[in-house]
Design a protein around this motif. Structure first.
Motif, short mmCIF file in Angstrom:
data_model
loop_
_atom_site.label_atom_id
_atom_site.label_comp_id
_atom_site.label_asym_id
_atom_site.label_seq_id
_atom_site.Cartn_x
_atom_site.Cartn_y
_atom_site.Cartn_z
N GLN A 87 0.80 -1.24 0.09
CA GLN A 87 0.08 0.00 0.04
C GLN A 87 0.70 1.25 0.12
N ALA A 88 2.07 1.13 0.66
CA ALA A 88 2.90 2.52 0.56
C ALA A 88 3.35 2.62 -0.58
N PHE A 89 3.98 1.52 -1.52
CA PHE A 89 4.57 1.78 -2.78
C PHE A 89 3.26 2.45 -3.66
N GLN A 90 2.02 1.89 -3.50
CA GLN A 90 0.85 2.33 -4.14
C GLN A 90 0.94 4.02 -4.18
N ARG A 91 1.13 4.38 -2.71
CA ARG A 91 1.17 5.96 -2.56
C ARG A 91 1.90 6.54 -3.08
N VAL A 92 3.40 5.78 -2.95
CA VAL A 92 4.68 6.39 -3.60
C VAL A 92 4.37 6.74 -5.05
N ARG A 93 3.64 5.69 -5.75
CA ARG A 93 3.62 5.74 -7.10
C ARG A 93 2.70 6.82 -7.48
N ASP A 94 1.39 6.68 -6.77
CA ASP A 94 0.46 7.93 -7.09
C ASP A 94 0.79 9.28 -6.78
N ALA A 95 1.70 9.48 -5.92
CA ALA A 95 2.05 10.70 -5.40
C ALA A 95 3.08 11.43 -6.28
N LEU A 96 3.36 10.74 -7.17
CA LEU A 96 4.69 11.34 -8.17
C LEU A 96 3.98 11.55 -9.38
N PRO A 97 4.56 12.50 -10.27
CA PRO A 97 3.99 12.75 -11.51
C PRO A 97 3.98 11.63 -12.52
N ALA A 98 3.12 11.37 -13.20
CA ALA A 98 2.93 10.02 -14.29
C ALA A 98 4.09 9.89 -14.99
N SER A 99 4.92 11.06 -15.35
CA SER A 99 6.08 10.58 -16.29
C SER A 99 7.28 10.17 -15.49
N VAL A 100 7.17 10.19 -13.96
CA VAL A 100 8.42 9.72 -13.18
C VAL A 100 8.45 8.01 -12.88
N PRO A 101 7.50 7.48 -12.60
CA PRO A 101 7.56 6.08 -12.53
C PRO A 101 7.92 5.27 -13.82
N GLY A 102 8.91 4.46 -14.05
CA GLY A 102 9.14 4.03 -15.18
C GLY A 102 10.35 4.41 -16.10
N ARG A 103 10.16 5.84 -16.04
CA ARG A 103 11.24 6.31 -16.56
C ARG A 103 12.30 6.81 -15.69
N GLU A 104 12.27 7.70 -14.54
CA GLU A 104 13.13 8.10 -13.84
C GLU A 104 13.26 7.11 -12.46
N LEU A 105 12.25 6.42 -12.21
CA LEU A 105 12.19 5.73 -11.05
C LEU A 105 11.61 4.36 -11.30
N MET A 106 12.23 3.12 -10.71
CA MET A 106 11.36 1.97 -11.06
C MET A 106 11.16 1.60 -9.45
N LEU A 107 9.82 1.15 -9.20
CA LEU A 107 9.61 0.48 -7.87
C LEU A 107 9.66 -1.20 -8.22
N LEU A 108 10.45 -1.56 -7.11
CA LEU A 108 11.05 -2.88 -7.30
C LEU A 108 10.47 -3.54 -5.89
N PHE A 193 9.13 9.47 1.89
CA PHE A 193 9.79 8.84 0.94
C PHE A 193 9.79 9.46 -0.33
N VAL A 194 8.64 10.08 -0.91
CA VAL A 194 8.39 10.63 -1.95
C VAL A 194 9.49 11.88 -2.15
N GLU A 195 9.24 12.57 -0.83
CA GLU A 195 10.16 13.73 -0.75
C GLU A 195 11.61 13.54 -1.12
N ARG A 196 12.05 12.24 -0.46
CA ARG A 196 13.38 12.00 -0.60
C ARG A 196 13.62 11.51 -2.18
N VAL A 197 12.77 10.89 -2.82
CA VAL A 197 12.67 10.73 -4.45
C VAL A 197 13.02 12.02 -5.07
N ARG A 198 12.11 13.14 -4.66
CA ARG A 198 11.97 14.11 -5.26
C ARG A 198 13.43 15.02 -5.07
#
Length: 201
Positions: A87-108, A193-198
């Motif tokens: 659920q936390a990973f879902q929130r991380v993915r959803d809180a980032l701009p749509a262009s970030v997951p997959g291109r600049e960040l991968m969730l694993l 965590f999203v802030e750390r990613v940013r």
């Protein structure tokens, strides 16, 4: 009386010095705190490991260099904390701009139970949290030695609970573009965590 005061003061100062030494200058009061501080001050390179994802594809961690990784450690049958991690990973993915997951960040999401968590079971976990297999992959490390090396590098402790499950520490881990573990955040603080990613984008 004066001797008693001096003795008490000396004991107090000694206690403070020991506490400062044992907590890295009052910065880490638990093993988990020490692990996070160590990673923050000295990023850890990750070992070369091969993973297999929910579609059966094999890939190496080295192939993922050049983009950030958000990493969690799970096992599919986990009844508690792994659900919170998903659920936390879902929130991380959803809180980032749509262009970030997959291109600049991968969730694993990495399973530490590779014997039971074969690709079909990983796919079940992926479906539960809408992990698409591209921006968010769910994988296992099949080689036991490689798995242990990876767990050690992240500081993940996994203990069989005697009932077919595991006790394990849980957190959200950030790996930089050079393949180094650089930050660890509580799994119940996904927006932190999203802030750390940013900061690393």
């Amino acid at each position: 009386m004066r001797c008693s005061l001096l003795t008490a003061l000396a004991v107090t100062l000694l206690g403070v010095a020991v506490l400062a030494w044992g907590t890295d200058g009052f910065r880490a009061f638990t093993d988990e705190g020490a692990r996070r501080l160590a990673v923050h001050t000295s990023p850890r390179p990750l070992p070369a490991v091969t993973l297999q994802d929910q579609t059966g594809r094999r890939f190496s961690l080295d192939e993922l260099r050049g983009r950030l990784l958000a990493v969690e450690f799970i096992y599919v049958n986990c009844p508690s904390v792994c659900r919170a991690l998903g659920q936390a990973f879902q929130r991380v993915r959803d809180a980032l701009p749509a262009s970030v997951p997959g291109r600049e960040l991968m969730l694993l999401s990495i399973s530490f139970d590779p014997e039971r968590d074969h690709p079909a079971r990983l796919a079940d976990y992926a479906a539960r949290y809408h992990a698409d297999g591209e921006a968010w992959r769910v994988a296992r490390v099949e080689d036991p030695d490689e798995l242990q090396a990876l767990l050690r590098s992240f500081g993940i402790v996994v203990i069989p609970d005697g009932f077919g499950g595991f006790e394990h520490n849980a957190a959200l881990h950030l790996v930089d573009r050079r393949g180094r573990l650089v930050r660890i955040e509580d799994h119940d603080r996904p927006l932190a965590f999203v802030e750390r990613v940013r900061e690393w984008l």
